[in-house]
Structures are given as C-alpha cells and as structure tokens.
Write a protein that holds these residues in place. Structure first.
Motif: not given
Length: 426
Positions: A285-312
C-alpha cells in the motif's frame, strides 16, 4: 482406596448421564490432579460413585490400585506401561479381549499381576484385583525400556500436540522420554511416535483434505467476496485426489482497488508429509505495508501450476497495461504471464538478479553496481552506472542487455514499479 466393585460394576443408565455433567463441572480441578485419589467418605455410596469414577478417570498419575478407573482399554494399556516403565520392570499380557485384560510380570516367579475389566454399559475399564509386589532378577529389570513402543510413546505425548502453541519436535520427544521416564529412544522411533501423536490429537493429514470443500464454503459464507477454487484428479480407482487449491479472502479482494498496480508473486516449498508449493500474490500500500492478496497450494512450481494460479488470479485482478508483476526469473512464471496476462508488464527481482550474476561471473563488486543501476530514476543516471559495469565486466554487461533493460531497471520499465524493486514482499 477406590470404590466398591459391586456398586461400580452395576451403574444405572441415569448415573452415566449425570457423570457427563460432573465431568464438565469438575474439569476445572480434577483433570489437574497429580496424586492418586483417596476416597474415605463411604456414606451414600451410590450417590458418590459417579464422582469417585470421575476422580479416578481424571487421575493421570502412574499409580495402580484396586478400583482405579480408566477412560477406555487403550488408556488402560498406556497407564500400565507408564507404571512399569517408571518402576523399571517388564510385563506380559496373559489374557486379553474386548472386555478384560490380565497382565503379569515377565518373570514367572514374580507374583505381580493386574486384572482389569470393562464396567457394565460403558467404555470405562476398572482394576478389579491386583498384586503389586515384585520379586525378579536384575537382568529382567533391565528390559523395561522395550515396552516404550511408538504407539505407547505417541499416547504419552499426545496431549502435548492438542490445541494451540508450539508442539515438541522429534528431538523434544527424545528429550521428554529420557527426562521423564528414563527411556532413551531412537530418532526414528521418536519421529514415528510424533507423527502418530499429531494424527491422534489433530486428525490425519490425508483426512484433512476431505474437509477442504466444506472449509472453503464456510469461508466464503463468513467472508463475502472470497474467491476459492479446488482442482482434483481422478485415480485408477475412481477416487478424487487433491491437485490445486486457490484462496483469496474477501477483505483483501475488496481492498485491492486502493493498492498500487504492482503485484509481487513468488513460490515457496512446503515441507510437510505431502510437500507441494505455496504460490502467493501480494501488493504494497501507499504506506509501504504488505498487502497479501491470494494464495494457492500446488504440486510444484511448473508451467501448469503457475498458469492455473494466474487464471484464478485474473478473476480478481484483470489483465491491463497499467499492471506490473515483480518476481524472480523462474521460467514457469514467464510462461504463465505470457498466456494469461499478455498486456501486463513484468519486472525481475533485483536481489535474484544479483545472485545470478554473482554465481555466473564471480565478481563481488558487480552486485552494488547492479543495484545502483536498477534503482536509478533517470535514464541518464542509469547509463552512468551501467558504464561502470561495462568497464568492470563486459560479459556481465552483455548478459544484462540480453535480459532487457525494461525488465530489471526502474528507469526503463514499461509500467510503474514505484519502489518495488524486489520480491521481498512475498
């Protein structure tokens, strides 16, 4: 000590109901007893039977005595093992079924014996008769530690894993057994006992996956605007298996409109039984505070997992030219953004870039130079700093050119990075 066997063995149904009420009333003091209960009042025996049972059941000490009542058969077995371990001798089961247990000392000439049976119409077990006198040689005495099996240790430690707070580690289990029971257990046995204790106290890790749909539904009901998604696969037996899970709390979703249009994305490995990765999207935010938005649990950092995360994520933060992502240079992130967020800008984390350069070119002085060049606000200032990099390491300068100035510098960024030059927010 204890109560008459005849009375306790024929409890009427109403007494059991009253007993549950007394359990609630007495939990404030009875469950913290650390000495064997001594019941001297014999007046109104039938009326006092329930309270006496409660005191015996609540007693967590290691004393065995005629009349002692246990919560169930498993509790009875554990308490007998603790009793024998603390007194350094071994016993054997002479007879046992669903209604009674008879245990004796492993040394045949020793008279030690305990007979426990189920109380009528309950799960409680009570010691009916007991001979607690010992007579056995030293070599038999030295075998007491064998009774500390993984299941016994897990029952001993289970209460420490229930409720909030930090639970004992595997080393903590080893230390507790040595200090409290003088039993030295191996790391493997302690680890296995810890797993069983956590599963007994909090439920199994595999079983918790079945609770996810209900949990996410309640989360959406309690927090309007919450966005959730679960993806499963079907195994050969036709059963659904967990694959991905996405979550964005309604409060975070409604507030994203007030954040600067910079999202920091990153992934981290999970180290529990089923492993996997957690993917996150955060803002500042404008006061330099962390703003958590979204989370996902996936099997690993692979193309399919990141694409699914971005779609949501796109259902919350639509693709737009004013949007900028900051991340490390993981190839799957690039692939996912290219497919789902083609209009958005993408900037590399300077810390990760510095680490890559340090590993590739082995020149310590390059790191601060890269930082100064990347953080420069004016292009003229950037070129002054970049000239120093060219003089020190032409190969590094060529490597940074190949990445693209717009990808790692503030002055050339196609969008707006503001002060977000790293993925530290994640």
């Amino acid at each position: 000590m204890g109560v008459s066997v005849g009375v306790m063995g024929t409890l009427p149904g109403q007494v059991i109901e009253d007993e549950n009420m007394h359990l609630m009333e007495l939990s404030g003091f009875a469950f913290r007893r650390d000495a064997a209960p001594v019941i001297d009042d014999t007046e109104g025996e039938a009326a006092n039977t329930t309270e006496n049972i409660i005191l015996d059941v609540a007693y967590e000490g290691d004393e065995l005595f005629v009349g002692r009542v246990f919560k169930n058969k498993q509790d009875c077995k554990v308490k007998i093992v603790v009793h024998t371990i603390n007194r350094r001798f071994s016993y054997k089961h002479e007879r046992s079924n669903s209604d009674f247990i008879v245990v004796r000392c492993v040394f045949d000439a020793c008279p030690w014996m305990v007979y426990v049976s189920r109380m009528e119409d309950t799960d409680y077990f009570q010691i009916r008769t007991a001979t607690l006198v010992h007579s056995y040689p030293v070599d038999v005495r030295s075998q007491f530690h064998r009774q500390a099996t993984t299941s016994v240790i897990s029952e001993i430690m289970r209460a420490r894993y229930a409720g909030p707070g930090r639970s004992p580690s595997t080393v903590g289990v080893i230390r507790a057994m040595l200090q409290e029971h003088n039993v030295n257990v191996s790391y493997w046995k302690a680890w296995r006992a810890r797993e069983l204790a956590m599963e007994s106290a909090n439920g199994s890790a595999s079983g918790s996956y079945a609770l996810l749909p209900a949990y996410l539904h309640l989360l959406k009901t309690s927090n309007p605007g919450t966005v959730t998604s679960i993806e499963t696969t079907t195994d050969s037996a036709g059963r659904k298996r967990f694959k991905f899970c996405f979550l964005a709390i309604g409060g975070s979703v409604s507030g994203i409109q007030f954040m600067r249009r910079v999202l920091v994305i990153d992934g981290a490995h999970l180290r529990e039984r089923y492993a996997g990765c957690i993917l996150t999207a955060s803002a500042q935010d404008g006061n330099f505070q962390i703003y958590p938005l979204a989370f996902a649990i996936v099997d690993s950092e692979n193309d399919k997992a990141w694409e699914w995360f971005f779609e949501n994520l796109q259902s919350i933060v639509p693709d737009d030219e004013s949007l900028t992502f900051v991340s490390d240079r993981h190839s799957s992130i690039y692939a996912g953004l290219y497919k789902v967020y083609p209009k958005a800008n993408h900037g590399a984390c300077i810390v990760h870039l510095q680490r890559n350069v340090a590993a590739k070119f082995k020149v310590k002085a390059l790191a601060p130079m890269i930082s100064r060049a990347a953080r420069a606000y004016k292009k003229s200032t950037f070129h002054d700093n970049f000239s120093e990099i060219e003089l020190l390491s032409p190969a590094c300068a060529e490597y940074l050119r190949s990445i693209g100035f717009n990808h790692w510098t503030r002055s050339h960024c196609d969008g707006e990075r503001y002060n977000v030059m790293t993925s530290n927010v994640a």
